[in-house]
Motif scaffolding. Structure first.
Motif, short mmCIF file in Angstrom:
data_model
loop_
_atom_site.label_atom_id
_atom_site.label_comp_id
_atom_site.label_asym_id
_atom_site.label_seq_id
_atom_site.Cartn_x
_atom_site.Cartn_y
_atom_site.Cartn_z
N UNK A 135 0.82 -1.21 0.00
CA UNK A 135 0.00 0.00 0.00
C UNK A 135 0.86 1.26 0.00
N UNK A 136 1.85 1.34 0.86
CA UNK A 136 2.66 2.56 0.95
C UNK A 136 3.42 2.84 -0.34
N UNK A 137 4.10 1.87 -0.96
CA UNK A 137 4.77 2.18 -2.23
C UNK A 137 3.81 2.62 -3.34
N UNK A 138 2.63 2.01 -3.40
CA UNK A 138 1.66 2.43 -4.43
C UNK A 138 1.21 3.86 -4.17
N UNK A 139 0.95 4.20 -2.91
CA UNK A 139 0.55 5.57 -2.57
C UNK A 139 1.69 6.55 -2.87
N UNK A 140 2.92 6.15 -2.61
CA UNK A 140 4.08 7.02 -2.89
C UNK A 140 4.21 7.27 -4.39
N UNK A 141 4.06 6.24 -5.19
CA UNK A 141 4.17 6.40 -6.64
C UNK A 141 3.06 7.31 -7.16
N UNK A 142 1.85 7.11 -6.67
CA UNK A 142 0.73 7.96 -7.10
C UNK A 142 0.98 9.41 -6.72
N UNK A 143 1.46 9.65 -5.51
CA UNK A 143 1.75 11.01 -5.07
C UNK A 143 2.88 11.64 -5.87
N UNK A 144 3.93 10.87 -6.14
CA UNK A 144 5.03 11.39 -6.95
C UNK A 144 4.57 11.75 -8.36
N UNK A 145 3.68 10.94 -8.94
CA UNK A 145 3.15 11.26 -10.27
C UNK A 145 2.32 12.54 -10.24
#
Length: 168
Positions: free
Chosen positions: A11-21
């Motif tokens: 969950x955290x890596x997916x949220x991080x990638x979405x936020x970075x995008x």
């Protein structure tokens, strides 16, 4: 435990990638990359500074014979902050910088201490019953007698006598 690992690794890596995008759409890709690198460098410098300070405080308190509980907790928070700041992402950087803030560390320590106190008072691992059961399960003097035919263990007395030498 599975839920915690699922949260940490999925969950955290997916949220991080979405936020970075999303951030890269607003400020651009190179600016986002520079922001991530800048926070990692700044975070590493702050972690080193605060970590060495906490280490020095722990040594000073131990030299005075005091228990450095608050400084040990601060050191643990600084280590966790370092890991969070070295992880590429915006959420982890925010959490890492928050852990480097002394006021937030104090509030976190206070909250953890209150929670630990509640668990001890409610029974938890330290209840009287479990202590008695542990004594019954492990009795180092069971069946032993001294040279005078008396048991080495007095009921109700759990003090062991002996000598020690301090080697500094």
């Amino acid at each position: 435990m599975f839920k915690v690992l699922f949260l940490l690794f999925i969950v955290i890596p997916i949220a991080e990638i979405a936020l970075l995008l999303q951030v890269s759409e607003v400020i651009g890709g190179f600016a986002t990359l520079a922001l991530v690198i800048l926070t990692a460098v700044l975070g590493a410098r702050l972690v080193k500074q605060q970590g060495l300070g906490a280490y020095a405080n722990v040594q000073q308190q131990m030299a005075r014979g005091q228990l450095p509980a608050s400084d040990l907790f601060a050191g643990i928070c600084v280590i966790i902050a370092g890991v969070l700041l070295m992880t590429p992402g915006i959420m982890t950087d925010v959490l890492g910088f928050m852990l480097l803030t002394p006021a937030i560390r104090q509030k976190l320590a206070k909250a953890l201490l209150q929670r630990a106190t509640v668990q001890v008072q409610s029974g938890g691992m330290f209840s009287q019953q479990s202590t008695q059961q542990q004594e019954q399960q492990f009795d180092p003097f069971a069946g032993r007698t001294s040279g005078h035919g008396q048991s080495q263990r007095d009921e109700g007395n759990t003090t062991l006598e002996g000598e020690f030498k301090r080697k500094d």
